[in-house]
Design a protein around this motif. Structure first.
Motif, PDB file in Angstrom:
ATOM      1  N   ALA A 187      -1.602  -5.259  -6.943  1.00 29.74           N
ATOM      2  CA  ALA A 187       0.135  -4.689  -6.578  1.00 29.74           C
ATOM      3  C   ALA A 187       1.185  -5.124  -6.177  1.00 29.74           C
ATOM      4  N   MET A 188       1.244  -6.313  -5.512  1.00 26.00           N
ATOM      5  CA  MET A 188       1.707  -7.417  -4.367  1.00 26.00           C
ATOM      6  C   MET A 188       2.201  -7.664  -5.743  1.00 26.00           C
ATOM      7  N   TRP A 189       1.688  -8.034  -6.947  1.00 27.48           N
ATOM      8  CA  TRP A 189       2.210  -8.958  -8.162  1.00 27.48           C
ATOM      9  C   TRP A 189       3.875  -7.433  -8.506  1.00 27.48           C
ATOM     10  N   LYS A 190       3.577  -6.817  -8.541  1.00 24.42           N
ATOM     11  CA  LYS A 190       3.875  -5.792 -10.103  1.00 24.42           C
ATOM     12  C   LYS A 190       5.155  -5.152  -8.508  1.00 24.42           C
ATOM     13  N   LEU A 191       5.182  -5.520  -7.419  1.00 28.96           N
ATOM     14  CA  LEU A 191       6.006  -4.816  -6.788  1.00 28.96           C
ATOM     15  C   LEU A 191       7.383  -6.443  -6.430  1.00 28.96           C
ATOM     16  N   TRP A 192       6.527  -7.447  -6.361  1.00 23.52           N
ATOM     17  CA  TRP A 192       7.612  -8.251  -5.955  1.00 23.52           C
ATOM     18  C   TRP A 192       8.325  -9.028  -7.912  1.00 23.52           C
ATOM     19  N   SER A 193       7.469  -8.554  -8.911  1.00 21.21           N
ATOM     20  CA  SER A 193       8.614  -8.198 -10.111  1.00 21.21           C
ATOM     21  C   SER A 193       9.388  -7.568 -10.092  1.00 21.21           C
ATOM     22  N   LYS A 194       8.757  -6.052  -9.494  1.00 24.85           N
ATOM     23  CA  LYS A 194      10.129  -5.200  -9.722  1.00 24.85           C
ATOM     24  C   LYS A 194      11.299  -5.542  -8.965  1.00 24.85           C
ATOM     25  N   LYS A 195      11.165  -6.179  -8.216  1.00 27.66           N
ATOM     26  CA  LYS A 195      12.208  -6.570  -7.002  1.00 27.66           C
ATOM     27  C   LYS A 195      12.757  -7.632  -7.314  1.00 27.66           C
ATOM     28  N   ILE A 212       0.771  -1.189   0.214  1.00 25.41           N
ATOM     29  CA  ILE A 212      -0.056  -0.242   0.050  1.00 25.41           C
ATOM     30  C   ILE A 212       0.549   1.519   0.007  1.00 25.41           C
ATOM     31  N   LYS A 213       2.070   0.859   0.939  1.00 26.68           N
ATOM     32  CA  LYS A 213       2.917   2.535   1.007  1.00 26.68           C
ATOM     33  C   LYS A 213       3.191   2.456  -0.451  1.00 26.68           C
ATOM     34  N   THR A 214       3.844   1.259  -0.914  1.00 25.79           N
ATOM     35  CA  THR A 214       4.910   1.398  -2.949  1.00 25.79           C
ATOM     36  C   THR A 214       3.688   1.819  -3.895  1.00 25.79           C
ATOM     37  N   SER A 215       2.452   1.748  -3.875  1.00 28.21           N
ATOM     38  CA  SER A 215       1.316   0.916  -4.913  1.00 28.21           C
ATOM     39  C   SER A 215       1.148   3.130  -5.174  1.00 28.21           C
ATOM     40  N   ARG A 216       1.157   3.001  -6.311  1.00 21.58           N
ATOM     41  CA  ARG A 216      -0.192   4.218  -6.338  1.00 21.58           C
ATOM     42  C   ARG A 216      -1.491   4.226  -6.635  1.00 21.58           C
ATOM     43  N   ALA A 217      -1.415   3.030  -7.098  1.00 26.13           N
ATOM     44  CA  ALA A 217      -3.211   2.339  -7.561  1.00 26.13           C
ATOM     45  C   ALA A 217      -4.118   2.260  -6.472  1.00 26.13           C
ATOM     46  N   LEU A 218      -3.382   1.842  -5.497  1.00 23.80           N
ATOM     47  CA  LEU A 218      -3.870   1.711  -3.916  1.00 23.80           C
ATOM     48  C   LEU A 218      -3.877   2.923  -3.113  1.00 23.80           C
ATOM     49  N   GLY A 219      -4.012   3.977  -3.709  1.00 22.96           N
ATOM     50  CA  GLY A 219      -4.272   4.987  -3.100  1.00 22.96           C
ATOM     51  C   GLY A 219      -5.655   5.817  -2.349  1.00 22.96           C
ATOM     52  N   SER A 220      -6.255   4.772  -2.273  1.00 26.38           N
ATOM     53  CA  SER A 220      -7.936   5.123  -2.050  1.00 26.38           C
ATOM     54  C   SER A 220      -8.448   5.418  -0.438  1.00 26.38           C
ATOM     55  N   PRO A 221      -8.756   5.988  -0.045  1.00 25.13           N
ATOM     56  CA  PRO A 221      -9.534   5.810   1.389  1.00 25.13           C
ATOM     57  C   PRO A 221      -9.571   4.179   2.399  1.00 25.13           C
ATOM     58  N   MET A 222      -9.843   3.749   0.718  1.00 26.13           N
ATOM     59  CA  MET A 222      -9.916   2.112   1.875  1.00 26.13           C
ATOM     60  C   MET A 222      -8.589   1.253   2.244  1.00 26.13           C
ATOM     61  N   TYR A 223      -7.754   1.443   1.217  1.00 24.35           N
ATOM     62  CA  TYR A 223      -6.330   1.343   1.174  1.00 24.35           C
ATOM     63  C   TYR A 223      -5.757   1.689   2.663  1.00 24.35           C
ATOM     64  N   PHE A 224      -6.465   3.480   2.394  1.00 24.96           N
ATOM     65  CA  PHE A 224      -5.745   3.723   3.744  1.00 24.96           C
ATOM     66  C   PHE A 224      -5.705   2.989   4.919  1.00 24.96           C
ATOM     67  N   PHE A 225      -7.542   2.750   5.092  1.00 24.34           N
ATOM     68  CA  PHE A 225      -7.660   1.804   6.605  1.00 24.34           C
ATOM     69  C   PHE A 225      -6.935   1.052   6.251  1.00 24.34           C
ATOM     70  N   LEU A 226      -7.001   0.543   5.354  1.00 29.68           N
ATOM     71  CA  LEU A 226      -6.430  -1.347   5.396  1.00 29.68           C
ATOM     72  C   LEU A 226      -4.684  -1.214   5.883  1.00 29.68           C
ATOM     73  N   PHE A 227      -4.497  -0.073   5.469  1.00 28.44           N
ATOM     74  CA  PHE A 227      -2.994  -0.135   5.795  1.00 28.44           C
ATOM     75  C   PHE A 227      -2.783   0.228   7.620  1.00 28.44           C
ATOM     76  N   HIS A 228      -3.961   0.697   7.488  1.00 23.32           N
ATOM     77  CA  HIS A 228      -4.103   1.626   9.441  1.00 23.32           C
ATOM     78  C   HIS A 228      -4.207   0.209  10.175  1.00 23.32           C
ATOM     79  N   LEU A 229      -5.199  -1.533   9.872  1.00 26.08           N
ATOM     80  CA  LEU A 229      -5.776  -1.883  10.224  1.00 26.08           C
ATOM     81  C   LEU A 229      -4.371  -3.070  10.296  1.00 26.08           C
ATOM     82  N   SER A 230      -3.519  -3.135   8.590  1.00 26.06           N
ATOM     83  CA  SER A 230      -2.632  -4.606   8.707  1.00 26.06           C
ATOM     84  C   SER A 230      -1.570  -3.628   9.884  1.00 26.06           C
TER      85      SER A 230
END
Length: 310
Positions: free
Chosen positions: A295-303, A47-65
């Motif tokens: 987003a996780m797949w893209k993050l892993w692919s970049k790594k 969520i921190k590194t993906s621009r596609a996950l910038g909506s409020p839902m993922y803001f709350f999911l970030f804090h939930l995690s």
């Protein structure tokens, strides 16, 4: 204020006293805890590194995690370490700290789940006003209020714990410090304290659960007016949230909304919301969410590409 307290430490009996079963507890919950850290760390990083996950839902999911990670860390490391000891003890101060942190992050998780339900309600039932109502500024304010509310709740819990006098018995038949097992050791009438506990923790759990289920019922009812594709996407998200809510609130309501009685199954039920839910949440939110998986797949692919270039 701590009053008439002759106890400086408590003995934690854990889930079992059998040496063979203790080894199973150690191995099982070490895997659970490492899985919790890995799963929630992946969500936080994604969520921190993906621009596609910038909506409020993922803001709350970030804090939930983040809350799940801290919530599990309040309990799991000591529980795992204690499984290797013949007699596990915890000092009075450490016990009070555990009560505070456990209730703080547990309450924070409840408030975040409520905020996630509000977010989904506005997104599905009032889509044209979504960006106005659930702006990033509003999300920040709501999250700040959630942290403040959690602090107030846990402060009330620690006040109740410190007001209990302990005159001798110090064996806690549990794997962590909480008010219910502490009430059994107090050398005073705990009827009023238990009443305050139910009206605090019990009320928060029950009222929040009813609010959440009503909100999701309204959301699911409103999906009839959406397109097939929109209905499928919204339904997938809501079902994920509902599963998390039931898994977390079911055991919590069972533990915190009843009179001062304890059952042999309490410790195993507590495992569900202290260690089970923080482990399951990342699985539910990733397996049922195409955007997070992508987003996780893209993050892993970049790594992988970055490592190959080296």
């Amino acid at each position: 204020m701590q009053l008439n307290n002759n106890v400086t430490e408590f003995i934690l009996l854990g889930l079992t006293q059998d040496p063979a079963r203790k080894k199973i507890v150690f191995a099982t919950f070490l895997i659970f805890y490492l899985g919790t850290l890995l799963g929630n760390f992946l969500i936080i990083t994604t969520i921190k590194t993906s621009r596609a996950l910038g909506s409020p839902m993922y803001f709350f999911l970030f804090h939930l995690s983040l809350s799940d990670t801290c919530f599990s860390t309040c309990i799991a490391p000591r529980m795992i370490a204690d499984a290797l000891l013949k007699n596990a003890t915890i000092s009075f101060s450490e016990c009070m700290i555990q009560v505070f942190t456990f209730h703080f992050f547990g309450c924070l998780e409840i408030f975040i789940l409520v905020l996630m339900a509000v977010d989904r309600y506005v997104a599905i039932c009032k889509p044209l006003h979504y960006t106005t109502i659930i702006s990033h500024r509003v999300c920040g304010v709501l999250m700040s209020l959630a942290w403040l509310g959690s602090c107030v709740h846990s402060s009330a819990q620690i006040f109740l714990a410190l007001s209990l006098p302990f005159c001798g018995p110090n064996v806690i038949d549990h794997y962590f410090c909480d008010l219910q097992p502490l009430l059994k050791l107090a050398c005073t009438d705990t009827y009023v304290t238990n009443l305050l506990l139910v009206s605090n923790s019990g009320a928060i759990c029950t009222v929040s659960f009813i609010m959440l289920m009503l909100s999701y019922a309204i959301i699911l009812h409103s999906l009839r007016n959406h397109s097939a594709e929109g209905r499928k996407k919204a339904l997938s998200t809501c079902i994920s949230h509902i599963i998390v809510v039931i898994l977390f609130f079911g055991p919590c309501i069972f533990i915190y909304t009843r009179p001062a009685t304890t059952f042999s199954m309490d410790k195993m039920i507590a495992v569900f919301y202290t260690l089970g839910t923080p482990l399951i949440n990342p699985l539910i939110y990733t397996l049922r969410n195409a955007e997070v998986k992508s987003a996780m797949w893209k993050l892993w692919s970049k790594k992988v590409v970055s490592d190959d270039k080296r």
